[in-house]
Motif scaffolding. Structure first.
Motif, PDB file in Angstrom:
ATOM      1  N   GLU A   1     -30.536 -49.273 -78.417  1.00 50.59           N
ATOM      2  CA  GLU A   1     -30.184 -48.146 -79.284  1.00 50.59           C
ATOM      3  C   GLU A   1     -29.123 -47.252 -78.656  1.00 50.59           C
ATOM      4  O   GLU A   1     -28.540 -46.407 -79.318  1.00 50.59           O
ATOM      5  CB  GLU A   1     -31.441 -47.320 -79.608  1.00 50.59           C
ATOM      6  CG  GLU A   1     -32.471 -48.043 -80.438  1.00 50.59           C
ATOM      7  CD  GLU A   1     -33.363 -48.981 -79.617  1.00 50.59           C
ATOM      8  OE1 GLU A   1     -33.555 -48.739 -78.417  1.00 50.59           O
ATOM      9  OE2 GLU A   1     -33.845 -49.963 -80.198  1.00 50.59           O
ATOM     10  N   LYS A   2     -28.866 -47.395 -77.375  1.00 50.08           N
ATOM     11  CA  LYS A   2     -27.912 -46.531 -76.653  1.00 50.08           C
ATOM     12  C   LYS A   2     -26.510 -47.134 -76.570  1.00 50.08           C
ATOM     13  O   LYS A   2     -25.630 -46.564 -75.954  1.00 50.08           O
ATOM     14  CB  LYS A   2     -28.426 -46.268 -75.228  1.00 50.08           C
ATOM     15  CG  LYS A   2     -29.793 -45.679 -75.168  1.00 50.08           C
ATOM     16  CD  LYS A   2     -29.716 -44.190 -75.238  1.00 50.08           C
ATOM     17  CE  LYS A   2     -31.123 -43.619 -75.060  1.00 50.08           C
ATOM     18  NZ  LYS A   2     -31.174 -42.238 -75.384  1.00 50.08           N
ATOM     19  N   TYR A   3     -26.282 -48.285 -77.188  1.00 48.33           N
ATOM     20  CA  TYR A   3     -24.978 -48.964 -77.087  1.00 48.33           C
ATOM     21  C   TYR A   3     -23.847 -48.072 -77.607  1.00 48.33           C
ATOM     22  O   TYR A   3     -22.795 -47.967 -76.992  1.00 48.33           O
ATOM     23  CB  TYR A   3     -25.010 -50.294 -77.838  1.00 48.33           C
ATOM     24  CG  TYR A   3     -23.816 -51.171 -77.592  1.00 48.33           C
ATOM     25  CD1 TYR A   3     -23.670 -51.868 -76.397  1.00 48.33           C
ATOM     26  CD2 TYR A   3     -22.822 -51.311 -78.552  1.00 48.33           C
ATOM     27  CE1 TYR A   3     -22.568 -52.674 -76.158  1.00 48.33           C
ATOM     28  CE2 TYR A   3     -21.716 -52.124 -78.324  1.00 48.33           C
ATOM     29  CZ  TYR A   3     -21.600 -52.794 -77.139  1.00 48.33           C
ATOM     30  OH  TYR A   3     -20.514 -53.598 -76.910  1.00 48.33           O
TER      31      TYR A   3
ATOM     32  N   HIS B   1     -19.147 -44.381 -76.732  1.00 46.94           N
ATOM     33  CA  HIS B   1     -18.651 -43.004 -76.870  1.00 46.94           C
ATOM     34  C   HIS B   1     -18.295 -42.418 -75.495  1.00 46.94           C
ATOM     35  O   HIS B   1     -17.245 -41.778 -75.340  1.00 46.94           O
ATOM     36  CB  HIS B   1     -19.695 -42.143 -77.580  1.00 46.94           C
ATOM     37  CG  HIS B   1     -19.236 -40.757 -77.850  1.00 46.94           C
ATOM     38  ND1 HIS B   1     -18.268 -40.466 -78.786  1.00 46.94           N
ATOM     39  CD2 HIS B   1     -19.586 -39.575 -77.283  1.00 46.94           C
ATOM     40  CE1 HIS B   1     -18.050 -39.162 -78.785  1.00 46.94           C
ATOM     41  NE2 HIS B   1     -18.837 -38.600 -77.883  1.00 46.94           N
ATOM     42  N   GLU B   2     -19.147 -42.623 -74.497  1.00 44.49           N
ATOM     43  CA  GLU B   2     -18.898 -42.128 -73.138  1.00 44.49           C
ATOM     44  C   GLU B   2     -17.624 -42.730 -72.558  1.00 44.49           C
ATOM     45  O   GLU B   2     -16.937 -42.095 -71.750  1.00 44.49           O
ATOM     46  CB  GLU B   2     -20.081 -42.456 -72.226  1.00 44.49           C
ATOM     47  CG  GLU B   2     -21.306 -41.618 -72.500  1.00 44.49           C
ATOM     48  CD  GLU B   2     -22.534 -42.110 -71.745  1.00 44.49           C
ATOM     49  OE1 GLU B   2     -22.405 -43.023 -70.885  1.00 44.49           O
ATOM     50  OE2 GLU B   2     -23.636 -41.601 -72.027  1.00 44.49           O
ATOM     51  N   ARG B   3     -17.282 -43.945 -72.960  1.00 45.50           N
ATOM     52  CA  ARG B   3     -16.071 -44.614 -72.462  1.00 45.50           C
ATOM     53  C   ARG B   3     -14.852 -44.308 -73.331  1.00 45.50           C
ATOM     54  O   ARG B   3     -13.809 -44.951 -73.191  1.00 45.50           O
ATOM     55  CB  ARG B   3     -16.307 -46.114 -72.390  1.00 45.50           C
ATOM     56  CG  ARG B   3     -17.350 -46.464 -71.364  1.00 45.50           C
ATOM     57  CD  ARG B   3     -17.560 -47.930 -71.245  1.00 45.50           C
ATOM     58  NE  ARG B   3     -18.595 -48.186 -70.246  1.00 45.50           N
ATOM     59  CZ  ARG B   3     -19.111 -49.351 -70.004  1.00 45.50           C
ATOM     60  NH1 ARG B   3     -18.701 -50.409 -70.675  1.00 45.50           N
ATOM     61  NH2 ARG B   3     -20.049 -49.495 -69.096  1.00 45.50           N
ATOM     62  N   ASN B   4     -15.002 -43.338 -74.246  1.00 51.28           N
ATOM     63  CA  ASN B   4     -13.906 -42.916 -75.141  1.00 51.28           C
ATOM     64  C   ASN B   4     -13.341 -44.073 -75.960  1.00 51.28           C
ATOM     65  O   ASN B   4     -12.139 -44.158 -76.180  1.00 51.28           O
ATOM     66  CB  ASN B   4     -12.789 -42.211 -74.363  1.00 51.28           C
ATOM     67  CG  ASN B   4     -13.262 -40.908 -73.777  1.00 51.28           C
ATOM     68  OD1 ASN B   4     -13.977 -40.159 -74.434  1.00 51.28           O
ATOM     69  ND2 ASN B   4     -12.892 -40.648 -72.538  1.00 51.28           N
TER      70      ASN B   4
END
Length: 143
Positions: A25-27, A32-35
């Motif tokens: 579920e965190k994919y 998003h964190e890697r822009n």
């Protein structure tokens, strides 16, 4: 249908990769964190990179170009020619034979594109213009 497909795309909507993710579920958070620009969507599998693109945050099918090839076979000698019409302005035309590029140009106007040869050969003609689907056809020049 679940939203477990993630398609990563470029600014112009070109999909770089599309993955169906199970049990993570965190994919989306990782992307998003890697822009990374991505679209989370449902489906029975990943998006087809050749047939889909992202437009206004929606997964869309790339439309075909309305290109017409007058005939797939012509006689060698340079008198007979296959005529390609409907090529959109700005499209890149590539003609190849035996996996070698013979000719390449960007379509500047609406003129038809003629293919002929003095010798027998099979040409592969590719017309590319984003975001349309590539148009690919063969023209056989026979003796």
């Amino acid at each position: 249908m679940t939203n477990n497909v993630y398609s990563v795309y470029e600014e112009d909507g070109r999909i770089k990769q599309s993955n169906q993710v199970f049990g993570n579920e965190k994919y989306g958070d990782v992307l998003h964190e890697r822009n990374m620009r991505f679209l989370q969507h449902g489906g029975e599998g990943h998006a087809n990179l050749q047939k889909h693109w992202v437009d206004k945050n929606n997964l869309c099918e790339r439309k075909p170009m309305l290109i017409i090839l007058s005939k797939p076979r012509v006689k060698a000698g340079g008198i007979d020619a296959a005529r390609i019409t409907g090529i959109p302005r700005g499209a890149k035309i590539t003609v190849s034979a035996n996996n070698l590029t013979i000719f390449q140009q960007v379509q500047q106007g609406t003129s038809p594109f003629d293919i002929s040869s003095v010798a027998p050969v099979i040409y592969t003609v590719r017309v590319h213009k984003w975001p349309y689907q590539d148009w690919v056809n063969q023209v056989e020049i026979s003796a």
